[in-house]
Design an enzyme around this catalytic site. Structure first.
Site, PDB file in Angstrom:
ATOM      1  CD  GLU A 114      -2.956  -1.133   2.255  1.00 19.55           C
ATOM      2  OE1 GLU A 114      -4.131  -1.427   2.000  1.00 19.55           O
ATOM      3  OE2 GLU A 114      -2.567  -0.878   3.407  1.00 19.55           O
TER       4      GLU A 114
ATOM      5  CB  CYS B 251       2.844   7.710   2.957  1.00 20.19           C
ATOM      6  SG  CYS B 251       3.373   6.611   4.269  1.00 20.19           S
TER       7      CYS B 251
ATOM      8  CB  CYS C  46       7.385  -4.419   8.919  1.00 25.90           C
ATOM      9  SG  CYS C  46       8.697  -3.509   9.776  1.00 25.90           S
TER      10      CYS C  46
ATOM     11  CB  CYS D  56       6.407  -1.540  16.379  1.00 29.67           C
ATOM     12  SG  CYS D  56       8.093  -1.124  15.862  1.00 29.67           S
TER      13      CYS D  56
ATOM     14  CB  CYS E 106       3.021  -1.169  13.879  1.00 25.33           C
ATOM     15  SG  CYS E 106       3.063  -0.930  12.093  1.00 25.33           S
TER      16      CYS E 106
ATOM     17  N   GLY F 216       6.965  -1.419   6.141  1.00 23.17           N
ATOM     18  CA  GLY F 216       8.370  -1.826   6.131  1.00 23.17           C
ATOM     19  C   GLY F 216       9.305  -0.905   6.883  1.00 23.17           C
TER      20      GLY F 216
ATOM     21  CB  SER G 135      10.001   4.941  15.147  1.00 25.05           C
ATOM     22  OG  SER G 135       9.354   5.333  13.964  1.00 25.05           O
ATOM     23  CG  LEU G 136      12.770   8.017  21.262  1.00 24.64           C
ATOM     24  CD1 LEU G 136      14.046   7.222  21.056  1.00 24.64           C
ATOM     25  CD2 LEU G 136      13.119   9.452  21.670  1.00 24.64           C
TER      26      LEU G 136
ATOM     27  CG  ASN H 209      -3.731   6.391  13.532  1.00 23.07           C
ATOM     28  OD1 ASN H 209      -4.546   7.289  13.727  1.00 23.07           O
ATOM     29  ND2 ASN H 209      -2.557   6.616  12.957  1.00 23.07           N
TER      30      ASN H 209
ATOM     31  CB  CYS I  72       0.841   6.329  11.361  1.00 23.95           C
ATOM     32  SG  CYS I  72       1.400   7.866  10.702  1.00 23.95           S
TER      33      CYS I  72
HETATM   34  N1  SAH Z   1       9.506   1.300  10.011  1.00 19.73           N
HETATM   35  C1  SAH Z   1       9.563   2.726   9.999  1.00 19.73           C
HETATM   36  C2  SAH Z   1       8.463   3.383   9.180  1.00 19.73           C
HETATM   37  C3  SAH Z   1       7.090   2.890   9.450  1.00 19.73           C
HETATM   38  S1  SAH Z   1       5.736   3.661  10.051  1.00 19.73           S
HETATM   39  C4  SAH Z   1       9.512   3.248  11.414  1.00 19.73           C
HETATM   40  O1  SAH Z   1       9.253   2.485  12.325  1.00 19.73           O
HETATM   41  O2  SAH Z   1       9.786   4.425  11.618  1.00 19.73           O
HETATM   42  C5  SAH Z   1       5.819   5.327  10.327  1.00 19.73           C
HETATM   43  C6  SAH Z   1       5.415   5.724  11.748  1.00 19.73           C
HETATM   44  O3  SAH Z   1       4.091   5.281  12.119  1.00 19.73           O
HETATM   45  C7  SAH Z   1       6.358   5.121  12.778  1.00 19.73           C
HETATM   46  O4  SAH Z   1       6.766   6.097  13.677  1.00 19.73           O
HETATM   47  C8  SAH Z   1       5.473   4.113  13.449  1.00 19.73           C
HETATM   48  O5  SAH Z   1       5.926   3.787  14.722  1.00 19.73           O
HETATM   49  C9  SAH Z   1       4.133   4.793  13.442  1.00 19.73           C
HETATM   50  N2  SAH Z   1       3.020   3.892  13.743  1.00 19.73           N
HETATM   51  C10 SAH Z   1       2.967   2.561  13.591  1.00 19.73           C
HETATM   52  N3  SAH Z   1       1.782   2.071  14.006  1.00 19.73           N
HETATM   53  C11 SAH Z   1       1.050   3.120  14.439  1.00 19.73           C
HETATM   54  C12 SAH Z   1      -0.266   3.263  14.968  1.00 19.73           C
HETATM   55  N4  SAH Z   1      -1.082   2.220  15.127  1.00 19.73           N
HETATM   56  N5  SAH Z   1      -0.681   4.493  15.297  1.00 19.73           N
HETATM   57  C13 SAH Z   1       0.120   5.563  15.116  1.00 19.73           C
HETATM   58  N6  SAH Z   1       1.350   5.496  14.590  1.00 19.73           N
HETATM   59  C14 SAH Z   1       1.838   4.290  14.270  1.00 19.73           C
END
Ligand code: SAH
Length: 382
Positions: free
Chosen positions: A119, A132, A139, A143, A146, A188, A243-244, A319, A362
């Protein structure tokens, strides 16, 4: 002899022919025009007895005009087009489905040559128009909040498939001549697919293609340290978002499993060493999860942690989705958190969720699991 017999005979002949062709391509696959940087294309042309300058024409056709077939490259001679078609592939992701959100966000489901899906999302006016883009099918980072992470890693995307998303979106949105930004925040982990991601960025940057400046590109990563160090030495360097999500190893380890390998202090130190030009800053992304990482104390720790890095904090209220065991904090808690961070002198913004009604926000990008049928490919997650 019935017609059926003849048909059967033809079919098995085609199968034999087909498998012969398959075997031949397996030995020596044709290079894909969409997967080559221009210098590599120039060499590939030269090696086949063609002029190097045709690479510029080919780039213009593919990226500026959106052509997906060599036959349509009409400033090349008919003969050359026929030869190139037999020597090179030109693969473009197919647009399988398009959703348009009430807020103007659009989600594109793209089918790749092997039938896998990814996507990509178009986010209008934020203030610039943003694409995006995904870098992997699924991936491996898993996390905790996610949805893409739930898929596991199916495979890496090729540079051609990464840049191909931009080709398809720019075409579908009639934006080939317009300015847009790119965020590598789709499906990813870009630094887990380092070489193809960087090659895609160089293809997108080419002056005879999109000519996309690195300033318009943001790479978001969980912080794979060795790759981050490598990125710091790249000639074409995108903006960096980390992504901290938590200020301590204890908390972050629960949310971002790779933190057990590359911890918070190491990531911050790598960010401090990261070369930034005068105007740019590193973005720290922080998903806000109710009762997990959203307390005033967390906000203070976060502000102190990032104070030594030329940075800004981007808060992303979760989200929510079925299967994700967290909740989004209330608006009051989000505001309180942002205010504390800001009061410490750290620049902070709250990411507005776009396209939630079409599951384009996201962490909401998810397509087929390895065991799902074609009909189930677009998982319903909201
Ligand atoms: N793998 C990369 C890019 C992916 S997503 C990364 O981790 O940075 C981009 C952002 O969306 C990341 O900061 C991720 O942590 C965030 N994200 C993932 N799931 C989410 C959710 N359910 N709600 C809000 N942000 C989310």
């Amino acid at each position: 002899m019935g017609a059926l017999d003849k048909d059967e005979a033809r079919k098995s002949y085609a199968t034999i022919e087909g498998s012969r062709v398959l075997r031949m391509t397996a030995v020596e696959p044709r290079p894909d025009l969409a997967d080559l940087e221009r210098p590599a294309l120039e060499s590939a042309l030269e090696a086949r007895g063609h002029k190097r300058f045709h690479a510029r024409q080919i780039f213009r056709w593919i990226y500026k005009h959106g052509v997906t077939d060599v036959a349509a490259m009409t400033d090349l001679s008919r003969e050359l087009r026929a030869t190139l078609s037999s020597e090179f592939a030109l693969t473009t992701p197919a647009l399988a489905h398009r959703d348009i959100s009430a807020d103007g966000t659009q989600k594109f489901l793209l089918r790749l040559a092997d039938g896998r899906h990814i996507e990509s999302v178009f986010i209008p006016d934020t203030p610039a128009n943003t694409f995006c883009i995904s870098t992997q099918v699924g991936c491996a980072m898993a996390c905790a909040f996610c949805l893409t992470g739930k898929m596991g890693l199916v495979r890496n995307l090729t540079a051609g498939e990464i840049a191909g998303q931009v080709r398809v979106l720019a075409g579908a949105l009639e934006m080939r001549d317009k300015k847009f930004n790119i965020v590598l925040m789709g499906m990813g982990e870009p630094l887990h697919n380092y070489d193809d991601t960087m090659r895609a960025l160089r293809i997108l940057a080419d002056e005879h293609g999109f000519g996309l400046s690195a300033r318009r590109i943001t790479l978001s990563t969980v912080g794979l340290l060795p790759a981050l160090e490598r990125l710091a030495r790249e000639p074409v360097m995108p903006n960096l978002a980390i992504s901290l999500h938590a200020p301590t190893d204890l908390q972050r380890g629960e949310l971002v499993p790779i933190n057990k390998k590359y911890g918070v202090a190491d990531i911050i130190a790598a960010c401090q060493r990261f070369p930034l030009n005068r105007r740019s800053r590193i973005t720290f992304e922080y998903v806000l999860l109710a009762g997990v990482n959203d307390s005033p104390q967390d906000a203070r720790k976060l502000a102190k942690l990032v104070a030594g890095v030329k940075s800004k904090v981007n808060l992303i209220p979760l989200n929510a989705a079925p299967g994700i065991p967290f909740e989004r904090p209330s608006d009051e808690v989000i505001d309180r958190f942002a205010k504390i961070v800001a009061d410490h002198g750290v620049s902070v913004s709250v990411r507005k969720s776009r396209g939630r009604d079409i599951r384009a926000a996201c962490g909401q990008l998810i397509v087929e699991g390895p065991r799902k049928s074609a009909a189930q490919q677009l998982a319903v997650v909201m």
